[in-house]
Design an enzyme around this catalytic site. Structure first.
Site, mmCIF file in Angstrom:
data_model
loop_
_atom_site.group_PDB
_atom_site.id
_atom_site.type_symbol
_atom_site.label_atom_id
_atom_site.label_comp_id
_atom_site.label_asym_id
_atom_site.label_seq_id
_atom_site.Cartn_x
_atom_site.Cartn_y
_atom_site.Cartn_z
ATOM 1 N N GLU A 164 -4.529 8.139 -2.811
ATOM 2 C CA GLU A 164 -5.058 6.870 -2.304
ATOM 3 C C GLU A 164 -5.367 5.902 -3.440
ATOM 4 O O GLU A 164 -5.288 4.683 -3.260
ATOM 5 C CB GLU A 164 -6.297 7.103 -1.449
ATOM 6 C CG GLU A 164 -6.004 7.717 -0.087
ATOM 7 C CD GLU A 164 -5.058 6.885 0.763
ATOM 8 O OE1 GLU A 164 -5.094 5.645 0.665
ATOM 9 O OE2 GLU A 164 -4.265 7.473 1.512
ATOM 10 N N HIS A 204 0.838 -1.201 0.000
ATOM 11 C CA HIS A 204 0.000 0.000 0.000
ATOM 12 C C HIS A 204 0.878 1.258 0.000
ATOM 13 O O HIS A 204 0.691 2.157 -0.834
ATOM 14 C CB HIS A 204 -0.896 -0.022 1.241
ATOM 15 C CG HIS A 204 -1.754 1.193 1.414
ATOM 16 N ND1 HIS A 204 -3.082 1.223 1.078
ATOM 17 C CD2 HIS A 204 -1.471 2.437 1.899
ATOM 18 C CE1 HIS A 204 -3.584 2.421 1.343
ATOM 19 N NE2 HIS A 204 -2.623 3.176 1.843
ATOM 20 N N GLU A 205 1.835 1.302 0.926
ATOM 21 C CA GLU A 205 2.694 2.484 1.009
ATOM 22 C C GLU A 205 3.601 2.601 -0.219
ATOM 23 O O GLU A 205 3.950 3.711 -0.630
ATOM 24 C CB GLU A 205 3.517 2.453 2.296
ATOM 25 C CG GLU A 205 2.693 2.429 3.587
ATOM 26 C CD GLU A 205 1.706 3.578 3.702
ATOM 27 O OE1 GLU A 205 1.946 4.645 3.106
ATOM 28 O OE2 GLU A 205 0.681 3.412 4.403
ATOM 29 N N HIS A 232 1.829 4.712 -2.734
ATOM 30 C CA HIS A 232 1.989 6.141 -2.442
ATOM 31 C C HIS A 232 3.362 6.631 -2.903
ATOM 32 O O HIS A 232 3.491 7.686 -3.535
ATOM 33 C CB HIS A 232 1.857 6.380 -0.940
ATOM 34 C CG HIS A 232 0.458 6.405 -0.426
ATOM 35 N ND1 HIS A 232 -0.505 7.247 -0.930
ATOM 36 C CD2 HIS A 232 -0.145 5.700 0.577
ATOM 37 C CE1 HIS A 232 -1.649 7.064 -0.266
ATOM 38 N NE2 HIS A 232 -1.452 6.141 0.644
#
Length: 521
Positions: free
Chosen positions: A308, A278-279, A282
Site C-alpha cells: 500500500e 494507485h493501482e 501496486h
C-alpha cells in the site's frame, strides 16, 4: 538512503557455494505452492473481470481445489522435515530470510485443517457474487448470511492458529506479519489525532479552492484513453500487464504478469485517474520484484503495508502533486477540451480539495480517506471479536460515519456494501491502507532527500518534466528488489534511516493542507 546489500540468485549461491540440499529442496517446494497460488490469482482476476455471471458455481470449486492443493504442499510432512533440518544449519543472510518466511507460512498453515481451507475458499468465492448482487440492489440482508459465514470461518481459522490470542490480531498477521497490531493501532491513533483537528480547521477555513475545475460529463471511452496515457507516462510495462474494468479497482499478478483494473464515472474523471495511478503503484512494485527469485519468498512482496505504501505514494505524492499536474494537465486538456481554461493551480486545488461529506472510500480525498479506513477497521475488529452482530453492521456503519465525517449514508450500497474486502473474508486487511500511507510519506521524503543530493534537477522538477526514472530507480533500489528479504521496520529503516512511524505523514499533511487552506493546527 540507499541499502548496499547485494541481491543474489535464487539459490543464494552468490553468498554460499555450499547451500545445503535441504535449502534447495525447500525452495523447490515453495516454488510449487506459489505456482498454485499464482494460478488461483489468475482465476480470481478472471472472475472479477471477464467470467460470465453464471460461472460462479464452477469457479468456487476450482478455487477451492487449488487452495487445498497449496495448503497440502505447504503443510506436507516433507516441508516440516526440511525446516527441521535447516534449524541447525549455518545459512547465509538470504537463506535465513527465505527460511524465516517459509517457516512462518508453514507454521500458520499447518495449524489449520485442510477442510477449513476449502470451506473458506468456497465461501468467499460465493460471497463475492453475492456482494456484487447485493451492492447493485442495495440489499445488505442478501449479503448478510455470507458475511456471517465468512466471519465464523475466519474466527475458526484464527482459533486453530492460536486459540489464546485476540483473533483479530491473528488475522491482521495475514496481511502485516511483521508489525504487532498494537503498533499498528498506535500509528492509526497518531493519524487520527492529527487529522481530526486538521479537518476541523479546514471546515472552518474561508479558503475557496477551485473545486469546479473538472465538473461536467466525461466520456468513459476517453477516460480510458487518458488512463492508458497516464500509465504510459508513468512507465507501466504493457508487455507484462493490462488495464481492464472491474466493480472494484485492484491489481493482480507477479513480476512477469501484473494486471491493473479501474472503474469509470462519467461525472468524475479524477476518480478513475486516481485509481489507475494507485493501482500502477501496486503493479510497479510487483513488476519490480527480482525475476531470479520468482516463486520464492525473496521474490514476493514484503506485505500489504509495504504494498500500500507503493500505491499511495504514486497516487498521492505524485498524482496529487503540483509537479505532476504541471506535466499532465496539457494531456488531460487534449482529451477533454472543455477543461482548456484550467490552470495548473486550478488542477492542483481540485485534486486536493477536501470533501468531508463524501461517502465512498475509493473516491475520498487524501485526508478523510483515513476516517473511512478507521470505520471499517473498527467494525471488522468488533465483528471478529464477537462484540458486534452482523445484523447491526449497517446501523453501526452509519453511526460511525456520522460521528467521524458528519454525514450519514442513505443506502447500504454507498455505506457498508461499498468495498469488496469482506466478501473475500479479508479481515485485518484495512489497517494496511493507512499504514501504507504513513509509510509512503516516509519513503517519499527519503527519496526527495536522496535525489536532491544528486547532481541535476530535484524530484519535483523531474516529475514536472515527465521524468519518473529517478523515482523508479530509488524505489527499485530501496524497496522492490528486496522482496521479503527484510521485515517491515528493517526495510523502512534501511531505506530512510529511521524506524517506521507516522511522523513524516503528519508533517506532510499539515504542511500541504495548511498551505492549501491557510490553516495551522
Amino acid at each position: 538512503m540507499s541499502d548496499s546489500a547485494d541481491t543474489t540468485d535464487a539459490s543464494g549461491s552468490a553468498d554460499s557455494a555450499d547451500a545445503p540440499d535441504a535449502y534447495e529442496a525447500l525452495l523447490d517446494r515453495a516454488r510449487r505452492w506459489n505456482a498454485v497460488s499464482s494460478a488461483s490469482g489468475v482465476l480470481s482476476w478472471d472472475q472479477q473481470v471477464m467470467m460470465p455471471e453464471g460461472g460462479t458455481p464452477a469457479r468456487s470449486k476450482q478455487l477451492s481445489v487449488l487452495s487445498s492443493l497449496q495448503h497440502d504442499l505447504l503443510t506436507a510432512p516433507e516441508t516440516g522435515e526440511l525446516l527441521a533440518e535447516l534449524a541447525d544449519a549455518d545459512p547465509t543472510a538470504d537463506q535465513s530470510a527465505a527460511v524465516r518466511e517459509v517457516r512462518r507460512q508453514h507454521e500458520r498453515a499447518d495449524a489449520v485443517p485442510r477442510d477449513l481451507v476449502e470451506r473458506i475458499s468456497e465461501a468467499s468465492t460465493e460471497a463475492l457474487g453475492a456482494w456484487e448482487r447485493a451492492k447493485a440492489a442495495d440489499d445488505f440482508e442478501a449479503f448478510a448470511p455470507h458475511l456471517e459465514r465468512n466471519v465464523e470461518l475466519k474466527r475458526e481459522y484464527a482459533a486453530h492458529i492460536d486459540p489464546d490470542r485476540d483473533p483479530y490480531a491473528v488475522l491482521f498477521e495475514e496481511y502485516e506479519p511483521c508489525l504487532p497490531l498494537e503498533r499498528a493501532e498506535t500509528i492509526l491513533e497518531e493519524l487520527r489525532e492529527t487529522l481530526v483537528p486538521l479537518l476541523d480547521a479546514i471546515r472552518a477555513s474561508d479558503a475557496d479552492l477551485a473545486g469546479d475545475t473538472f465538473v461536467g460529463s466525461f466520456a468513459t471511452e476517453t477516460q480510458e484513453e487518458l488512463a492508458r496515457e497516464a500509465l504510459d507516462r508513468l512507465g507501466y510495462d504493457f508487455d507484462r500487464g493490462r488495464l481492464d474494468v472491474s466493480s472494484h479497482p485492484f491489481t493482480s499478478g507477479n513480476q512477469f504478469d501484473c494486471r491493473i483494473t479501474t472503474r469509470f464515472d462519467e461525472a468524475d474523471p479524477l476518480s478513475a485517474l486516481g485509481s489507475t495511478i494507485h493501482e500502477f503503484g501496486h503493479a510497479l512494485y510487483t513488476l519490480g520484484l527480482p525475476d531470479d527469485w520468482f516463486g520464492t519468498p525473496l521474490g514476493e512482496p514484503r506485505d500489504l503495508s509495504v504494498h500500500e505504501s507503493q500505491s499511495r505514494l504514486w497516487e498521492n505524492h505524485v498524482g496529487r502533486s503540483r509537479a505532476f499536474w504541471d506535466h499532465f494537465l496539457p494531456t488531460f486538456q487534449d482529451h477533454f477540451p472543455s477543461t482548456a481554461d484550467a490552470s495548473v493551480a486550478d488542477a492542483y486545488e481540485a485534486v486536493n480539495q477536501v470533501h468531508p461529506d463524501n461517502l465512498i472510500r475509493v473516491e475520498a480525498d487524501e485526508l478523510t480517506y483515513h476516517l473511512h479506513v478507521l470505520v471499517r477497521f473498527e467494525i471488522e475488529r468488533d465483528l471478529v471479536r464477537g462484540d458486534l452482530d452482523v445484523a447491526d453492521v449497517p446501523e453501526t456503519w452509519n453511526d460511525l460515519y456520522e460521528r467521524y465525517l458528519g454525514v450519514r449514508p442513505e443506502t447500504d450500497a454507498e455505506g457498508c456494501l461499498q468495498d469488496i474486502h469482506w466478501s473475500h473474508g479479508n479481515f485485518g486487511y484495512f489497517p494496511t491502507y493507512s499504514l501504507g500511507s504513513a509509510m509512503a510519506a516516509q519513503l517519499y521524503a527519503a527519496a526527495e532527500a536522496d535525489v536532491t543530493e544528486m547532481d541535476g534537477p530535484s524530484l519535483d522538477e523531474r516529475i514536472a518534466a515527465g521524468e519518473f526514472d529517478a523515482l523508479h530507480d530509488w524505489l527499485a533500489e530501496n524497496v522492490h528488489r528486496h522482496g521479503s528479504r527484510y521485515e517491515t521496520n528493517e526495510l523502512v529503516k534501511r531505506a530512510t534511516g529511521e524506524d517506521f512511524s507516522a511522523a513524516a505523514f503528519t508533517d506532510y499533511v499539515e504542511s500541504k493542507y495548511g498551505e492549501l487552506y491557510d490553516v495551522s493546527v
